[in-house]
Design a protein around this motif. Structure first.
Motif, PDB file in Angstrom:
ATOM      1  N   THR A  71     -12.114   4.406   5.422  1.00 54.23           N
ATOM      2  CA  THR A  71     -11.461   4.681   4.144  1.00 54.23           C
ATOM      3  C   THR A  71     -10.851   3.380   3.649  1.00 54.23           C
ATOM      4  O   THR A  71      -9.739   3.006   4.041  1.00 54.23           O
ATOM      5  CB  THR A  71     -10.358   5.750   4.298  1.00 54.23           C
ATOM      6  OG1 THR A  71     -10.914   6.919   4.891  1.00 54.23           O
ATOM      7  CG2 THR A  71      -9.769   6.098   2.938  1.00 54.23           C
ATOM      8  N   ILE A  73      -8.827   0.550   1.727  1.00 55.05           N
ATOM      9  CA  ILE A  73      -7.571   0.543   0.974  1.00 55.05           C
ATOM     10  C   ILE A  73      -7.355  -0.836   0.374  1.00 55.05           C
ATOM     11  O   ILE A  73      -7.784  -1.842   0.944  1.00 55.05           O
ATOM     12  CB  ILE A  73      -6.360   0.938   1.855  1.00 55.05           C
ATOM     13  CG1 ILE A  73      -6.220  -0.023   3.049  1.00 55.05           C
ATOM     14  CG2 ILE A  73      -6.475   2.381   2.324  1.00 55.05           C
ATOM     15  CD1 ILE A  73      -4.965   0.213   3.872  1.00 55.05           C
ATOM     16  N   GLN A  77      -1.642  -1.642  -0.418  1.00 54.91           N
ATOM     17  CA  GLN A  77      -1.357  -0.461   0.394  1.00 54.91           C
ATOM     18  C   GLN A  77      -1.289  -0.785   1.885  1.00 54.91           C
ATOM     19  O   GLN A  77      -1.065   0.106   2.702  1.00 54.91           O
ATOM     20  CB  GLN A  77      -2.410   0.620   0.142  1.00 54.91           C
ATOM     21  CG  GLN A  77      -2.335   1.240  -1.240  1.00 54.91           C
ATOM     22  CD  GLN A  77      -3.355   2.348  -1.442  1.00 54.91           C
ATOM     23  OE1 GLN A  77      -3.876   2.908  -0.481  1.00 54.91           O
ATOM     24  NE2 GLN A  77      -3.641   2.665  -2.692  1.00 54.91           N
ATOM     25  N   ASN A 169     -10.437  -3.874   6.148  1.00 54.15           N
ATOM     26  CA  ASN A 169     -11.305  -2.745   5.827  1.00 54.15           C
ATOM     27  C   ASN A 169     -12.652  -2.802   6.535  1.00 54.15           C
ATOM     28  O   ASN A 169     -13.364  -1.806   6.598  1.00 54.15           O
ATOM     29  CB  ASN A 169     -11.536  -2.661   4.316  1.00 54.15           C
ATOM     30  CG  ASN A 169     -10.330  -2.144   3.568  1.00 54.15           C
ATOM     31  OD1 ASN A 169      -9.724  -1.162   3.971  1.00 54.15           O
ATOM     32  ND2 ASN A 169      -9.966  -2.812   2.489  1.00 54.15           N
ATOM     33  N   GLN A 181      -7.248   2.031   7.990  1.00 49.50           N
ATOM     34  CA  GLN A 181      -6.918   3.393   7.551  1.00 49.50           C
ATOM     35  C   GLN A 181      -7.634   4.413   8.424  1.00 49.50           C
ATOM     36  O   GLN A 181      -7.035   5.401   8.866  1.00 49.50           O
ATOM     37  CB  GLN A 181      -7.302   3.573   6.081  1.00 49.50           C
ATOM     38  CG  GLN A 181      -6.976   4.947   5.511  1.00 49.50           C
ATOM     39  CD  GLN A 181      -5.505   5.131   5.221  1.00 49.50           C
ATOM     40  OE1 GLN A 181      -4.650   4.900   6.067  1.00 49.50           O
ATOM     41  NE2 GLN A 181      -5.201   5.551   4.017  1.00 49.50           N
ATOM     42  N   ASN A 185      -5.954   7.186  11.072  1.00 49.05           N
ATOM     43  CA  ASN A 185      -6.327   8.596  11.073  1.00 49.05           C
ATOM     44  C   ASN A 185      -6.874   9.028  12.430  1.00 49.05           C
ATOM     45  O   ASN A 185      -6.581  10.127  12.909  1.00 49.05           O
ATOM     46  CB  ASN A 185      -7.376   8.875   9.998  1.00 49.05           C
ATOM     47  CG  ASN A 185      -6.871   8.657   8.592  1.00 49.05           C
ATOM     48  OD1 ASN A 185      -7.628   8.341   7.686  1.00 49.05           O
ATOM     49  ND2 ASN A 185      -5.564   8.821   8.382  1.00 49.05           N
ATOM     50  N   ASP A 191      -1.930   8.399   7.776  1.00 49.56           N
ATOM     51  CA  ASP A 191      -2.329   7.219   7.028  1.00 49.56           C
ATOM     52  C   ASP A 191      -1.614   5.998   7.592  1.00 49.56           C
ATOM     53  O   ASP A 191      -0.557   6.114   8.221  1.00 49.56           O
ATOM     54  CB  ASP A 191      -2.003   7.385   5.541  1.00 49.56           C
ATOM     55  CG  ASP A 191      -2.901   8.401   4.859  1.00 49.56           C
ATOM     56  OD1 ASP A 191      -3.988   8.683   5.411  1.00 49.56           O
ATOM     57  OD2 ASP A 191      -2.524   8.913   3.792  1.00 49.56           O
ATOM     58  N   ILE A 192      -2.149   4.824   7.335  1.00 46.56           N
ATOM     59  CA  ILE A 192      -1.601   3.599   7.906  1.00 46.56           C
ATOM     60  C   ILE A 192      -0.160   3.362   7.474  1.00 46.56           C
ATOM     61  O   ILE A 192       0.662   2.862   8.244  1.00 46.56           O
ATOM     62  CB  ILE A 192      -2.492   2.385   7.532  1.00 46.56           C
ATOM     63  CG1 ILE A 192      -2.053   1.130   8.283  1.00 46.56           C
ATOM     64  CG2 ILE A 192      -2.506   2.156   6.025  1.00 46.56           C
ATOM     65  CD1 ILE A 192      -2.381   1.152   9.752  1.00 46.56           C
ATOM     66  N   ASN A 193       0.191   3.769   6.232  1.00 42.54           N
ATOM     67  CA  ASN A 193       1.560   3.514   5.759  1.00 42.54           C
ATOM     68  C   ASN A 193       2.575   4.494   6.323  1.00 42.54           C
ATOM     69  O   ASN A 193       3.761   4.390   6.028  1.00 42.54           O
ATOM     70  CB  ASN A 193       1.607   3.510   4.226  1.00 42.54           C
ATOM     71  CG  ASN A 193       1.067   4.801   3.630  1.00 42.54           C
ATOM     72  OD1 ASN A 193       0.973   5.813   4.313  1.00 42.54           O
ATOM     73  ND2 ASN A 193       0.698   4.744   2.357  1.00 42.54           N
TER      74      ASN A 193
END
Length: 833
Positions: A71, A73, A77, A169, A181, A185, A191-193
């Motif tokens: 995913t 980002i 983010q 990514n 990301q 998960n 989520d990473i944040n």
């Protein structure tokens, strides 16, 4: 002093010469390798390989297909804590250097000189981007020189933020997770944040060796690597001593999280995957396509649950077939017993278990997680031995009558949490629900468990519909001069018909005959002899052609009288489509599953534009046959584009044929072809409401709605049982039977086995839909009639009932009072067809 000056000059001169030689060498290396260097501008158009994702209409994730979980980002983010952890682990001076780190390269060169082997590459994050996107992983000087040159070019073309975004990514981080990301998960289900400092440092430790430092497969080494990174972050001034100490004290919390599947709909997911693979091929799994289906998550969850409950009820009612397997406990060590048990997969919440001991009050079980649990006698005493679909063994009196030590069985929790003995059903089923106004599939379950058997019975099982076909035949009768009050004789009949292989003596399910019967009553009581006489009165071919206009396949619909009792072959989806026309006022909609397809940038690639029921549209009716167009009936020949021929109607069974390209999005919705008149659509709907209120489907009266209509269906020897029913807003069909047709057993009918599943589903599915009985259309009148003759009621008749008629079909004759009947000639009788 003069000697020192000379020495200094020599040093300066030699240094300049060295620099010039180095620069010349670098220039030579650059010109030598430049023809091989790829265009780093291509990094601005990078298409990350991302999986296909399938969603419900309310954004619940149904499935994810693809080898690489990713995913992407944007840089803004990425948590600052992760960027710092990654710098501490991989490249502390990333934001200061120009693509290469002289110190790192010098260290790598020293290691090579002292050991003779390349131990570390001295790679910066920029150099790793160059390697990951353009180069192989071979460790050679040639590749290293190209990597350095590419890193220098990348730094000239891209910002540090863009380089970091590409890196985080692209990198592989174990367990099929690509990018941070996906890793967040996979390891933490977040989520990473949303990760804390310890978790961010754990993920930052993975790029160096995703297997060696994996927190799931190698937690000790992963913890060591994490703590080293936290120490580096402290040393570099990224975190405080307190933050460091708190993070180091945090235990490893990583565990494997599957893709965050929010809705169990594997049959739906596979239907989407198969269709799109035909269009996109292998790129389907890498290009980041996102598909929104028409599935309603709440209805889908209830469809699966209702079908499973119904099939489990059936299998429990028909006895226990015994253990799935048995092992000799004395010959296997405990670890081997557990290993053998784990070879049996859990399906639909039915967990395998090994019977370790049978006692007087129950059994002791080994479960797949290695724990032991009791199974009480109360939860297994239902298990009379299965003998055949028609009879069971004696009632068990003790646990040993049911189980033996070494048996591998199935268990499931009761509502109170107690374990109960169960078994995987042999009988199968299907449930599909549509929006009758436009054909959107709202829920679909193609069997007890997709993972146990992937055959999708909603779309692939061609079975005899039995009495589920009768509403279409009765609609044909209404279109051809019959009324709900028409009298048809429910009496024995014998046919000599070559197409039926000799003598045919059809009967009603209960073996009884009611004599002259009104058409309405014949349908809600499902009288077989009346259906046969109706088809004979209409003519077999004329009736068949009329039934085919509801979207069925001609090759599966025989041209003989047995068709009146459902000897055809249809899938549950085809039956539901036909019933949708009865629910929506007479329009043939096209079932569809995909609402839209988007790429990973959010651009719409395809969008559905379904046919929809449109009473206010100026739609010319589609003819079912040429003869109808020629004889001047209400169905007229079509001479405008809005009309659809009978052949086109029967052929349009694709679930994906209504998708439009972006250029077509926004076009006016297409009206569905009208296949029966509004008045006849109302009449058949009203008759079928009586199936619910007083007929074979009266169990559904428990739903307490006035807008429900439907029909049961049972074939010979109870091989297939059905219930199809609807409101104006939802139509659903349920089927139960064996994949290899055989009897379900004595007493198994559509009303007793398929209908309860339908009720179970509709009770939940209809909660947010208004009670919406059909409005009486113009040209329909309500008249008091005599229930015995179908004629107008005589003045003061106490047992008179109300019936609907087309205005031109209102009975002209009035029934005779008892006094008039006594005075009538003895030879006069009431007769129908």
């Amino acid at each position: 002093m003069r000697i020192l000056k000379r020495l200094f000059k020599w040093i300066i001169t030699l240094s300049l010469i060295g620099v010039l030689i180095g620069a010349a060498s670098l220039a030579g290396v650059y010109y030598y390798f430049s023809p091989e260097l790829p265009d780093v501008q291509s990094l601005r158009q990078v298409q990350f390989q991302t999986p296909l994702r399938v969603y419900s209409t309310d954004d619940k994730l149904i499935a994810e297909f693809g080898e690489k979980k990713r995913t992407p980002i944007p840089f803004d983010q990425i948590p600052e804590g992760f960027t710092q952890a990654l710098q501490a682990a991989e490249d502390a001076r990333f934001f200061e250097h120009f693509g290469i780190d002289i110190k790192g390269l010098s260290r790598a060169a020293f290691q090579l000189a002292s050991t003779g082997r390349i131990q570390s590459g001295g790679s910066t994050i920029t150099m790793q981007v160059a390697k990951n996107f353009f180069l192989t992983r071979e460790q050679t000087f040639r590749r290293k020189f190209i990597e350095i040159l590419l890193a220098l070019q990348i730094e000239q073309e891209l910002s540090k933020q863009e380089i970091m975004e590409l890196y985080v990514n692209q990198i592989y981080l174990g367990h099929r997770a690509y990018g941070i990301q996906a890793a967040a998960n996979t390891y933490y289900g977040k989520d990473i944040n949303a990760l804390d400092l310890a978790q961010l440092a754990m993920i930052a430790g993975l790029p160096k060796a995703p297997s060696a430092f994996n927190p799931i497969t190698n937690p000790d080494r992963a913890l060591e690597r994490r703590d080293w990174i936290l120490g580096r972050m402290l040393q570099l001034g990224y975190i405080s001593q307190q933050a460091h100490d708190d993070a180091v004290a945090t235990p490893v919390t990583a565990r494997y999280h599957r893709s965050d599947i929010e809705l169990d709909a594997p049959y739906i997911a596979e239907m989407v995957r198969q269709q799109l693979y035909e269009q996109y091929g292998e790129e389907l799994y890498t290009e980041g396509y996102r598909v929104w289906t028409t599935i309603d998550s709440r209805m889908q969850a209830e469809a699966i649950a209702a079908l499973r409950r119904g099939l489990l009820d059936y299998t429990h009612d028909h006895g226990y077939r015994g253990a799935e397997a048995s092992i000799d406990l004395d010959t296997l060590e405990p670890e081997d017993q557990l290993s053998t048990l784990r070879q049996h997969t859990a399906y639909a919440g039915l967990e395998p278990a090994l019977v370790l001991e049978v006692t007087d009050d129950g059994a002791r079980l080994l479960r797949t997680d290695g724990s032991e649990s009791p199974l009480d006698w109360e939860q297994m005493k239902w298990a009379r031995a299965y003998r055949s679909p028609y009879w069971l063994g004696p009632v068990p009196k003790r646990p040993r009558d049911v189980l033996e030590a070494g048996d591998i069985i199935r268990i499931m929790p009761n509502e109170d949490g107690q374990l109960r003995l169960t078994q995987i059903p042999k009988a199968q089923g299907a449930l599909v629900a549509l929006n009758p106004q436009d054909g959107a599939i709202r829920a679909l379950s193609g069997g007890f468990s997709f993972y146990n058997n992937k055959f999708n019975r909603v779309t692939q099982a061609y079975r005899q519909p039995g009495s589920n076909i009768k509403p279409f035949l009765y609609t044909a009768a209404l279109e051809n001069g019959f009324t709900p009050a028409s009298i048809i004789n429910d009496a024995p009949i014998v046919y000599h018909d070559a197409s039926l292989e000799g003598v045919w003596r059809p009967e009603n399910d209960n073996g009884k005959f009611n004599g002259p019967t009104r058409l309405r009553e014949a349908l809600y009581r499902s009288r077989n002899l009346v259906s046969i006489r109706l088809m004979r009165a209409l003519g077999v071919e004329r009736a068949r052609e009329f039934i085919l206009r509801f979207g069925f396949e001609p090759e599966n619909y025989p041209g003989n009288l047995s068709l009146s009792l459902g000897s055809a072959s249809s899938t549950p989806l085809q039956v539901a489509r036909g019933y949708a026309a009865l629910a929506n006022g007479g329009f043939l909609i096209q079932p569809y599953l995909i609402d839209r397809i988007e790429n990973d940038a959010g651009d719409i690639l395809l969008k559905a534009n379904p046919l929809h029921a449109c009473p206010e549209c100026d739609v010319i009716m589609a003819p079912a046959t040429t003869s109808e167009a020629e004889t001047g009936t209400e169905t007229v020949a079509a001479d405008t584009p809005a009309a659809v021929s009978g052949a086109a109607i029967t052929a349009s069974n694709s679930l994906y044929s209504q998708l439009q390209t972006p250029e077509s999005i926004g076009a006016d919705p297409l009206p569905a072809p009208r296949i029966i008149t509004p008045r006849n659509a109302f009449l058949i709907y009203d008759i079928m409401r009586d199936v619910i209120t007083r007929g074979t489907g009266r169990r559904a009266h428990v739903l307490k709605r006035s807008d429900l209509a439907g029909k049961t269906g049972t074939t010979n020897e109870q091989k297939d049982v059905w219930f199809s029913g609807f409101s104006p807003d939802l139509v659903a069909t349920t089927w139960v039977g064996f994949d290899q047709p055989s009897s379900l057993g004595r007493g198994e009918y559509g009303s007793s086995r398929a209908l309860p599943i339908w009720i179970d589903f509709m009770e939940e599915a209809l909660q947010d839909l208004p009670n919406n009985p059909p409005a009486v259309p113009p040209g329909i009148v309500r008249v008091r009639i005599d229930p015995a003759s179908g004629k107008r009621a005589y003045s003061g008749q106490k047992d008179a009932i109300y019936e609907y008629f087309r205005s031109e079909d209102v009975p002209r004759e009035t029934a005779r009072s008892p006094e008039e009947q006594k005075a009538a000639p003895a030879t006069e009788a009431i007769f129908g067809y």
